[in-house]
Design a protein around this motif. Structure first.
Motif, PDB file in Angstrom:
ATOM      1  N   LYS A   6      -3.726  -5.742   8.257  1.00 22.54           N
ATOM      2  CA  LYS A   6      -3.201  -5.988   7.089  1.00 22.54           C
ATOM      3  C   LYS A   6      -2.403  -4.607   6.779  1.00 22.54           C
ATOM      4  O   LYS A   6      -2.675  -3.809   6.424  1.00 22.54           O
ATOM      5  CB  LYS A   6      -3.885  -5.861   6.187  1.00 22.54           C
ATOM      6  CG  LYS A   6      -5.474  -7.495   6.212  1.00 22.54           C
ATOM      7  CD  LYS A   6      -4.475  -8.342   6.062  1.00 22.54           C
ATOM      8  CE  LYS A   6      -5.557  -9.721   6.044  1.00 22.54           C
ATOM      9  NZ  LYS A   6      -5.126 -10.753   6.130  1.00 22.54           N
ATOM     10  N   VAL A   7      -1.131  -5.433   6.440  1.00 20.70           N
ATOM     11  CA  VAL A   7      -0.247  -4.357   5.872  1.00 20.70           C
ATOM     12  C   VAL A   7       0.207  -4.561   4.212  1.00 20.70           C
ATOM     13  O   VAL A   7       0.500  -6.094   4.010  1.00 20.70           O
ATOM     14  CB  VAL A   7       1.160  -4.347   7.282  1.00 20.70           C
ATOM     15  CG1 VAL A   7       0.484  -3.507   8.163  1.00 20.70           C
ATOM     16  CG2 VAL A   7       1.537  -5.301   7.452  1.00 20.70           C
ATOM     17  N   ILE A   8       1.834  -4.030   3.881  1.00 20.67           N
ATOM     18  CA  ILE A   8       2.009  -4.109   2.817  1.00 20.67           C
ATOM     19  C   ILE A   8       3.641  -3.865   3.095  1.00 20.67           C
ATOM     20  O   ILE A   8       3.741  -2.683   3.914  1.00 20.67           O
ATOM     21  CB  ILE A   8       1.484  -3.884   1.284  1.00 20.67           C
ATOM     22  CG1 ILE A   8       2.728  -4.344   0.639  1.00 20.67           C
ATOM     23  CG2 ILE A   8       1.993  -2.145   1.723  1.00 20.67           C
ATOM     24  CD1 ILE A   8       1.595  -3.983  -0.613  1.00 20.67           C
ATOM     25  N   LYS A  34       4.282  -8.249  -1.211  1.00 15.24           N
ATOM     26  CA  LYS A  34       3.203  -8.674  -0.133  1.00 15.24           C
ATOM     27  C   LYS A  34       2.703  -8.331   0.404  1.00 15.24           C
ATOM     28  O   LYS A  34       3.493  -7.272   1.530  1.00 15.24           O
ATOM     29  CB  LYS A  34       4.430  -9.880  -0.230  1.00 15.24           C
ATOM     30  CG  LYS A  34       3.431 -10.871   0.248  1.00 15.24           C
ATOM     31  CD  LYS A  34       4.493 -12.159   0.617  1.00 15.24           C
ATOM     32  CE  LYS A  34       3.804 -13.499   0.961  1.00 15.24           C
ATOM     33  NZ  LYS A  34       4.581 -14.988   1.352  1.00 15.24           N
ATOM     34  N   GLU A  35       1.272  -8.505   0.944  1.00 14.90           N
ATOM     35  CA  GLU A  35       0.531  -8.352   2.021  1.00 14.90           C
ATOM     36  C   GLU A  35       0.627  -9.288   2.735  1.00 14.90           C
ATOM     37  O   GLU A  35       0.987 -10.362   3.123  1.00 14.90           O
ATOM     38  CB  GLU A  35      -1.035  -8.808   1.401  1.00 14.90           C
ATOM     39  CG  GLU A  35      -1.029  -7.305   0.289  1.00 14.90           C
ATOM     40  CD  GLU A  35      -2.394  -7.546  -0.145  1.00 14.90           C
ATOM     41  OE1 GLU A  35      -3.339  -8.066   1.246  1.00 14.90           O
ATOM     42  OE2 GLU A  35      -2.852  -7.073  -0.844  1.00 14.90           O
ATOM     43  N   TYR A  36       0.739  -8.637   4.581  1.00 15.53           N
ATOM     44  CA  TYR A  36       0.880  -9.754   5.840  1.00 15.53           C
ATOM     45  C   TYR A  36       0.200  -9.138   6.735  1.00 15.53           C
ATOM     46  O   TYR A  36      -1.105  -7.946   6.675  1.00 15.53           O
ATOM     47  CB  TYR A  36       2.743  -9.817   6.026  1.00 15.53           C
ATOM     48  CG  TYR A  36       3.408  -9.640   5.149  1.00 15.53           C
ATOM     49  CD1 TYR A  36       3.849 -10.846   5.376  1.00 15.53           C
ATOM     50  CD2 TYR A  36       4.306  -8.784   4.371  1.00 15.53           C
ATOM     51  CE1 TYR A  36       4.785 -11.463   4.906  1.00 15.53           C
ATOM     52  CE2 TYR A  36       5.434  -9.703   3.465  1.00 15.53           C
ATOM     53  CZ  TYR A  36       5.900 -10.800   3.799  1.00 15.53           C
ATOM     54  OH  TYR A  36       6.534 -11.042   3.317  1.00 15.53           O
ATOM     55  N   THR A  37       0.096 -10.184   7.660  1.00 14.64           N
ATOM     56  CA  THR A  37      -1.334  -9.230   8.662  1.00 14.64           C
ATOM     57  C   THR A  37      -0.540  -9.394  10.528  1.00 14.64           C
ATOM     58  O   THR A  37       0.599 -10.147  10.503  1.00 14.64           O
ATOM     59  CB  THR A  37      -1.598 -10.888   8.840  1.00 14.64           C
ATOM     60  OG1 THR A  37      -2.999 -10.728   7.613  1.00 14.64           O
ATOM     61  CG2 THR A  37      -3.292 -10.576  10.002  1.00 14.64           C
ATOM     62  N   ILE A  38      -0.216  -8.615  10.728  1.00 12.09           N
ATOM     63  CA  ILE A  38       0.837  -8.496  11.820  1.00 12.09           C
ATOM     64  C   ILE A  38      -0.536  -9.053  13.444  1.00 12.09           C
ATOM     65  O   ILE A  38      -1.575  -8.793  13.207  1.00 12.09           O
ATOM     66  CB  ILE A  38       0.103  -7.025  12.551  1.00 12.09           C
ATOM     67  CG1 ILE A  38       0.982  -5.744  11.791  1.00 12.09           C
ATOM     68  CG2 ILE A  38       0.770  -7.004  13.785  1.00 12.09           C
ATOM     69  CD1 ILE A  38       0.605  -4.653  12.440  1.00 12.09           C
ATOM     70  N   ARG A  39       0.162  -9.802  13.503  1.00  7.12           N
ATOM     71  CA  ARG A  39       0.069 -10.404  14.367  1.00  7.12           C
ATOM     72  C   ARG A  39       0.564 -10.433  16.040  1.00  7.12           C
ATOM     73  O   ARG A  39      -0.464 -10.425  17.212  1.00  7.12           O
ATOM     74  CB  ARG A  39       1.157 -12.057  15.125  1.00  7.12           C
ATOM     75  CG  ARG A  39       1.034 -12.894  15.193  1.00  7.12           C
ATOM     76  CD  ARG A  39       1.734 -14.390  15.087  1.00  7.12           C
ATOM     77  NE  ARG A  39       3.006 -14.619  14.563  1.00  7.12           N
ATOM     78  CZ  ARG A  39       3.821 -14.816  14.905  1.00  7.12           C
ATOM     79  NH1 ARG A  39       4.520 -15.413  15.967  1.00  7.12           N
ATOM     80  NH2 ARG A  39       5.173 -14.376  13.927  1.00  7.12           N
ATOM     81  N   GLU A  40       1.644  -9.206  16.083  1.00  6.39           N
ATOM     82  CA  GLU A  40       1.872  -9.165  17.296  1.00  6.39           C
ATOM     83  C   GLU A  40       2.654  -7.734  17.054  1.00  6.39           C
ATOM     84  O   GLU A  40       3.556  -7.356  16.492  1.00  6.39           O
ATOM     85  CB  GLU A  40       3.002 -10.244  18.457  1.00  6.39           C
ATOM     86  CG  GLU A  40       2.421  -9.565  19.774  1.00  6.39           C
ATOM     87  CD  GLU A  40       3.370 -10.673  20.096  1.00  6.39           C
ATOM     88  OE1 GLU A  40       4.540 -10.486  21.720  1.00  6.39           O
ATOM     89  OE2 GLU A  40       3.608 -12.380  20.530  1.00  6.39           O
ATOM     90  N   ILE A  41       2.377  -6.861  18.557  1.00  7.37           N
ATOM     91  CA  ILE A  41       3.364  -5.946  17.632  1.00  7.37           C
ATOM     92  C   ILE A  41       4.511  -5.896  19.917  1.00  7.37           C
ATOM     93  O   ILE A  41       4.127  -5.880  20.630  1.00  7.37           O
ATOM     94  CB  ILE A  41       3.059  -4.385  18.272  1.00  7.37           C
ATOM     95  CG1 ILE A  41       2.066  -4.197  16.508  1.00  7.37           C
ATOM     96  CG2 ILE A  41       3.991  -3.251  18.251  1.00  7.37           C
ATOM     97  CD1 ILE A  41       1.453  -2.608  15.953  1.00  7.37           C
ATOM     98  N   ARG A  78       9.311  -1.424   8.088  1.00  7.85           N
ATOM     99  CA  ARG A  78       8.955  -1.422   6.762  1.00  7.85           C
ATOM    100  C   ARG A  78       7.901  -2.212   5.906  1.00  7.85           C
ATOM    101  O   ARG A  78       7.644  -2.768   5.023  1.00  7.85           O
ATOM    102  CB  ARG A  78      10.108  -3.010   6.814  1.00  7.85           C
ATOM    103  CG  ARG A  78      11.113  -2.727   7.680  1.00  7.85           C
ATOM    104  CD  ARG A  78      12.016  -4.572   7.431  1.00  7.85           C
ATOM    105  NE  ARG A  78      13.232  -3.923   7.584  1.00  7.85           N
ATOM    106  CZ  ARG A  78      14.727  -4.039   6.972  1.00  7.85           C
ATOM    107  NH1 ARG A  78      14.421  -3.554   5.064  1.00  7.85           N
ATOM    108  NH2 ARG A  78      15.699  -4.010   7.010  1.00  7.85           N
ATOM    109  N   PHE A  79       6.506  -1.960   6.989  1.00  8.70           N
ATOM    110  CA  PHE A  79       4.984  -1.894   6.647  1.00  8.70           C
ATOM    111  C   PHE A  79       4.643  -0.733   6.626  1.00  8.70           C
ATOM    112  O   PHE A  79       4.633   0.512   6.693  1.00  8.70           O
ATOM    113  CB  PHE A  79       4.571  -2.601   7.453  1.00  8.70           C
ATOM    114  CG  PHE A  79       5.469  -3.705   7.479  1.00  8.70           C
ATOM    115  CD1 PHE A  79       5.418  -5.314   6.535  1.00  8.70           C
ATOM    116  CD2 PHE A  79       6.219  -4.045   8.537  1.00  8.70           C
ATOM    117  CE1 PHE A  79       5.938  -6.852   6.561  1.00  8.70           C
ATOM    118  CE2 PHE A  79       7.170  -5.395   8.676  1.00  8.70           C
ATOM    119  CZ  PHE A  79       7.306  -6.492   7.092  1.00  8.70           C
TER     120      PHE A  79
END
Length: 110
Positions: A6-8, A34-41, A78-79
């Motif tokens: 989880k990232v912001i 806003k909070e997001y979830t990393i899907r892929e790097i 950015r996160f």
């Protein structure tokens, strides 16, 4: 950071000189705080590390710089990773046990 984290978003600003390019490449943009979830790097051939997010899906584009089609990725800078304070399972179990003991003592004392 890794997939599933989880990232912001800490920076959603677009440099004015890159605005046209960004608007062309990204149908959906990120939002600060806003909070997001990393899907892929994605390492993007060492140019800039990017992340794809579970909550945002953009159409793949051809990028000359990396010479391939891919979904546009957001720069990882950015996160910031979120670290939620979570108690280990055994600590939760001990707290529940203490509550039960206290309830029993209350009943006995009445």
């Amino acid at each position: 950071m890794r997939p599933g984290d989880k990232v912001i978003c800490v920076n959603d600003k677009i440099d004015p000189d890159k605005n046209e390019e960004i608007r062309r490449d990204f149908e959906i943009w990120i939002t600060k705080d806003k909070e997001y979830t990393i899907r892929e790097i994605l390492d993007n051939n060492g140019i800039v590390t990017g992340v794809l997010l579970n909550e945002v899906h953009n159409f793949p584009k051809f990028f000359k710089l990396i010479n391939r089609f891919q979904e546009p990725a957001f720069a990882i800078w950015r996160f910031r990773k979120l670290n939620y304070a979570t108690a280990p399972a055994e600590a939760v179990s001990e707290v529940e046990e203490l509550i039960e003991v206290n309830k029993e003592e209350l009943v006995k004392s009445k």
